[in-house]
Design an enzyme around this catalytic site. Structure first.
Site, PDB file in Angstrom:
ATOM      1  N   HIS A 143       7.839  28.440 -20.423  1.00 11.69           N
ATOM      2  CA  HIS A 143       9.047  28.415 -19.597  1.00 11.69           C
ATOM      3  C   HIS A 143       9.908  27.191 -19.884  1.00 11.69           C
ATOM      4  O   HIS A 143      10.755  26.836 -19.083  1.00 11.69           O
ATOM      5  CB  HIS A 143       8.659  28.474 -18.110  1.00 11.69           C
ATOM      6  N   LYS A 156      -2.380   7.977 -17.033  1.00 12.81           N
ATOM      7  CA  LYS A 156      -3.155   6.857 -17.576  1.00 12.81           C
ATOM      8  C   LYS A 156      -2.491   6.344 -18.841  1.00 12.81           C
ATOM      9  O   LYS A 156      -2.354   5.149 -19.024  1.00 12.81           O
ATOM     10  CB  LYS A 156      -4.611   7.261 -17.899  1.00 12.81           C
ATOM     11  N   ARG A 183      -2.844  -7.757  -7.999  1.00 14.92           N
ATOM     12  CA  ARG A 183      -1.874  -7.430  -6.951  1.00 14.92           C
ATOM     13  C   ARG A 183      -0.452  -7.835  -7.330  1.00 14.92           C
ATOM     14  O   ARG A 183       0.502  -7.520  -6.612  1.00 14.92           O
ATOM     15  CB  ARG A 183      -2.262  -8.099  -5.646  1.00 14.92           C
ATOM     16  N   ASN A 229       3.419 -11.639   1.719  1.00 15.41           N
ATOM     17  CA  ASN A 229       3.246 -10.378   1.008  1.00 15.41           C
ATOM     18  C   ASN A 229       3.947  -9.299   1.812  1.00 15.41           C
ATOM     19  O   ASN A 229       3.580  -9.076   2.966  1.00 15.41           O
ATOM     20  CB  ASN A 229       1.736 -10.106   0.898  1.00 15.41           C
ATOM     21  N   GLY A 230       4.965  -8.670   1.220  1.00 16.08           N
ATOM     22  CA  GLY A 230       5.680  -7.620   1.963  1.00 16.08           C
ATOM     23  C   GLY A 230       7.176  -7.841   1.852  1.00 16.08           C
ATOM     24  O   GLY A 230       7.640  -8.624   1.024  1.00 16.08           O
ATOM     25  N   GLU A 289      -3.239  13.500 -14.677  1.00 15.77           N
ATOM     26  CA  GLU A 289      -3.912  12.204 -14.610  1.00 15.77           C
ATOM     27  C   GLU A 289      -4.038  11.572 -16.011  1.00 15.77           C
ATOM     28  O   GLU A 289      -3.820  10.371 -16.174  1.00 15.77           O
ATOM     29  CB  GLU A 289      -5.291  12.378 -13.942  1.00 15.77           C
ATOM     30  N   LYS A 321      -1.464  -3.409  -8.054  1.00 17.88           N
ATOM     31  CA  LYS A 321      -2.536  -2.524  -7.620  1.00 17.88           C
ATOM     32  C   LYS A 321      -2.266  -1.840  -6.273  1.00 17.88           C
ATOM     33  O   LYS A 321      -2.333  -0.634  -6.171  1.00 17.88           O
ATOM     34  CB  LYS A 321      -3.839  -3.328  -7.561  1.00 17.88           C
ATOM     35  N   GLU A 345       1.048   4.570 -18.086  1.00 19.27           N
ATOM     36  CA  GLU A 345       1.107   3.330 -17.302  1.00 19.27           C
ATOM     37  C   GLU A 345       0.529   2.117 -18.028  1.00 19.27           C
ATOM     38  O   GLU A 345       0.947   0.995 -17.764  1.00 19.27           O
ATOM     39  CB  GLU A 345       0.449   3.497 -15.933  1.00 19.27           C
ATOM     40  N   TRP A 388       4.389 -10.148  -6.846  1.00 14.74           N
ATOM     41  CA  TRP A 388       4.980  -8.945  -7.428  1.00 14.74           C
ATOM     42  C   TRP A 388       6.389  -8.899  -6.860  1.00 14.74           C
ATOM     43  O   TRP A 388       6.577  -8.686  -5.656  1.00 14.74           O
ATOM     44  CB  TRP A 388       4.186  -7.700  -7.020  1.00 14.74           C
ATOM     45  N   CYS A 392       1.371  -8.470  -4.125  1.00 15.03           N
ATOM     46  CA  CYS A 392       1.282  -9.910  -3.908  1.00 15.03           C
ATOM     47  C   CYS A 392      -0.108 -10.222  -3.374  1.00 15.03           C
ATOM     48  O   CYS A 392      -0.639  -9.525  -2.518  1.00 15.03           O
ATOM     49  CB  CYS A 392       2.316 -10.462  -2.942  1.00 15.03           C
TER      50      CYS A 392
HETATM   51  C1  F6R Z   1      -2.545   4.824 -11.218  1.00 10.90           C
HETATM   52  C2  F6R Z   1      -2.747   4.274  -9.900  1.00 10.90           C
HETATM   53  C3  F6R Z   1      -1.777   4.605  -8.828  1.00 10.90           C
HETATM   54  C4  F6R Z   1      -2.486   4.705  -7.475  1.00 10.90           C
HETATM   55  C5  F6R Z   1      -1.459   4.854  -6.357  1.00 10.90           C
HETATM   56  C6  F6R Z   1      -2.114   5.012  -4.998  1.00 10.90           C
HETATM   57  O1  F6R Z   1      -3.573   4.492 -12.091  1.00 10.90           O
HETATM   58  O2  F6R Z   1      -3.676   3.527  -9.684  1.00 10.90           O
HETATM   59  O3  F6R Z   1      -1.069   5.760  -9.121  1.00 10.90           O
HETATM   60  O4  F6R Z   1      -3.364   5.782  -7.498  1.00 10.90           O
HETATM   61  O5  F6R Z   1      -0.625   3.736  -6.326  1.00 10.90           O
HETATM   62  O6  F6R Z   1      -2.881   3.901  -4.680  1.00 10.90           O
HETATM   63  P1  F6R Z   1      -3.990   3.972  -3.569  1.00 10.90           P
HETATM   64  O7  F6R Z   1      -5.066   4.874  -4.040  1.00 10.90           O
HETATM   65  O8  F6R Z   1      -4.458   2.563  -3.401  1.00 10.90           O
HETATM   66  O9  F6R Z   1      -3.327   4.483  -2.320  1.00 10.90           O
END
Ligand code: F6R
Length: 613
Positions: A509, A490, A27, A100-101, A486, A608, A493, A74, A2
């Site tokens: 395995h 990517k 956000r 927010n929260g 990773e 985010k 997501e 969000w 949010c």
């Molecule tokens: C994936 C991504 C998330 C963040 C995770 C931690 O692309 O961005 O997996 O890495 O939510 O977020 P931070 O780094 O802000 O603690």
């Protein structure tokens, strides 16, 4: 999660708030809303869906005033509908709130409010806040006091912003618990509020970060910071060095694409002021690390979530290999609910782009309670993770807006590399020649990254071919094993394609059963110590009919012969290779999602900063 923006001053609040919300859409984008004090009355516009719907609504039905608040949501409690969109007004029309929260005790508060005969219009936990303020306003007649009383009853972690027609020259905001940051921006005859720096960076660089259980009352000329008990707090004013332009998309279609391309600059900045190439030395001043302290460390635990945790896995490799200190990597949401073995000789390192991730912060607090030294590798300046740590390494990436993290993945890899050299140096466990070589290799990084970024055309071609796949298996070994995780993250997501990252040696395995014509294998096989092993893995996948895409070192004829597609990367010292091998995978995921016509910067269900559990 949010986004919140607030403005008070002489300008029209509406465009400032809408502009700020645009910067915060990462956000949350389930709904958006704005409330402005217009001719002594609260005017609200809000709608489900993305911010452009709200902007169109405001254009059709304009609002104007010198004080206002806005929100991008969000959804946590209640579906993303208009009724559940913020801002929320109470029954009297005198108070409005954005939040927010999560209000953890909202059911209990709601029951109390229902017993008072108050009717609820939404399914949100936020609505309890506005009714509670109104209830106390009925008894108190002083808006700030009523807000303080109401806010101090909330449990959980939040940022709350509110104003009232009763005191039309004020905005009140509070931070409760660890998540839900509130930033105050100081202007001249005007002041700003936001959940995150980029929303207001265009207007001011002078900012105050609220601590938990602090409240702020803003007028256009004054900022009054207090604890919930009313005791005054002397604000610490931070000057933010981030460039406002770095929070803009510029010529790129998406923030993610721009941020991938920014990695030459972010990694150059990562080295600046920290690497002495002449002496072959590293300095990380904000860690406050002495030789005595370095020698005391018996164990390091890296804790983080998602992409940040994968960066931590590479960090483990680097610290163990270079500094010979045992390292564990622990997912923060697990660590926080275990009883981990941590003592005063343990260093816990939290990796976090936002510095506000609820699970990471909770893990940090647990580590602190257990007596560990707490370090943070964090991007957002002034974030909670930065503030509660005993020392930090600040990622030099500038604001990262794309929900899928890219430049805030490669920066920690280099930060860990430097940290490992520093620890080895301070503990006296590295030979000078080796140290000098490792430091000197850092000089290559920006150039190597720049080279890969020039190979985007080939990656787009592969993305065209792969854009309809249903699944993919990413394989890596050794230091590049986390790059398989990773790369897969990517892809899933932003393109919603199922992808799994796997340590290549584990294939036999179980997972090899998945490999057939319809399951492409993406193998990370640069010329590193696991190269031969990766080649045999690729051969096994080929033998089962799988189509194989390989990230390989330029000039590798064996791979050229075996693979269906190759993403060539320049030859790189192997301890730095993850910084390089991940970049084609970032671009590959980006182009697949983009070719599928998806909203790359705002993938479904994500936001985010994950400030809730
Ligand atoms: C994936 C991504 C998330 C963040 C995770 C931690 O692309 O961005 O997996 O890495 O939510 O977020 P931070 O780094 O802000 O603690």
């Amino acid at each position: 999660m949010c986004g919140i923006v607030g403005y008070i001053g002489d300008q029209d609040a509406t465009p400032i708030i809408l502009n700020g919300l645009k910067k915060l859409e990462y956000r949350g984008y389930d709904s958006a809303g704005i409330a402005v004090l217009q001719d002594g009355k609260i005017e609200v516009r809000r709608d489900a869906g993305k911010l452009n719907k709200l902007t169109a609504m405001v254009e059709m039905n304009p609002m104007t005033g010198n004080l206002g608040i806005g929100h991008t949501r969000w959804a946590t409690h209640g579906m993303p509908t208009v009724n559940n969109a913020h801002p929320h007004m109470g029954s009297t029309g005198e108070v409005v709130v954005v939040h927010n929260g999560i209000v953890e005790n909202y059911l209990e508060l709601k029951e109390e409010l229902l017993a008072e005969g108050i009717q609820f219009k939404s399914e949100t936990d936020t609505e309890t806040i506005v009714h509670l303020i109104e209830l106390y306003l009925g008894l108190e007649a002083d808006f700030t006091a009523a807000a303080c009383k109401a806010l101090s009853r909330l449990r959980g972690a939040h940022g709350v912003v509110t104003f009232s027609t009763r005191e039309p020259d004020k905005i009140v905001a509070a931070r409760i618990g660890n998540a839900g940051g509130v930033v105050v921006g100081l202007g001249d005859g005007e002041n700003y509020l936001a959940s995150d720096i980029p929303a207001i960076l265009e207007y001011t660089r002078r900012m105050i970060f609220l601590e938990s259980e602090q409240m702020v009352v803003l007028t256009k000329d004054e900022v009054k910071l207090t604890n919930f008990d009313g005791s005054p707090v002397k604000p610490e004013i931070n000057t933010i060095s981030w460039d406002p332009v770095s929070a803009e998309k510029g010529e790129y279609r998406h923030f993610m694409q721009k941020e991938i391309h920014e990695q030459v600059r972010s990694l150059t900045d990562t080295l600046a002021g920290r690497v002495d190439f002449d002496q072959g030395k590293i300095s990380l001043a904000q860690l406050n690390l002495t030789a005595e302290k370095a020698k005391q460390i018996q164990k390091i635990i890296i804790t983080a979530c998602g992409t940040a945790a994968y960066a931590g896995m590479v960090g483990k490799f680097l610290i163990e290999h270079i500094a010979r200190i045992p390292v564990e990597v622990d997912i923060a949401s697990e660590f926080r609910y275990r009883d981990p073995i941590v003592d005063e000789n343990t260093v816990v390192i939290a990796v976090s782009q936002s510095g506000e991730t609820a699970d990471t912060l909770a893990a940090m607090e647990l580590a602190k309670r257990k007596g560990a030294t707490l370090w943070a590798n964090v991007n957002v300046i002034g974030s909670q993770a930065m503030r509660i740590s005993d020392g930090f390494i600040s990622m030099q990436t500038g604001p990262e807006i794309g929900v899928a993290s890219t430049k805030a993945f490669t920066a920690p890899l280099v930060d860990f590399y430097m940290l490992a050299i520093l620890l080895a140096d301070l503990r006296g466990t590295i030979k000078e020649k080796e140290r000098r070589q490792l430091v000197s290799d850092l000089r290559l990084v920006p150039n190597l990254v720049s080279k890969i970024l020039q190979s985007e055309e080939g990656i787009i071609q592969a993305a065209r071919e792969f854009k309809f796949i249903k699944s993919a298996l990413y394989l890596g070994r050794g230091i590049n094993m986390p790059i398989a995780y990773e790369g897969a993250l990517k892809l899933k997501e932003i393109s919603y394609i199922h992808a799994e990252g796997y340590p290549a040696g584990e294939m036999k395995h179980g997972p090899i059963a998945l490999v057939d014509r319809d399951m492409p294998v993406i193998a990370i096989a640069p010329k590193d110590p696991w190269y031969e092993k990766m080649i045999s893995q690729i051969e096994q996948a080929k033998a089962r009919g799988g189509s194989v895409l390989v990230v390989a070192t330029e000039g590798d004829e064996k791979v050229a012969e075996l693979a269906d597609h190759v993403f060539w990367v320049p030859e790189t010292p192997w301890l730095l290779s993850p910084v390089i091998t991940v970049i084609p995978l970032q671009m590959f995921a980006y182009h697949i999602a983009s070719l599928r016509g998806l909203d790359v910067d705002q993938p479904r269900n994500l936001a985010k900063s994950v400030t809730v559990e």
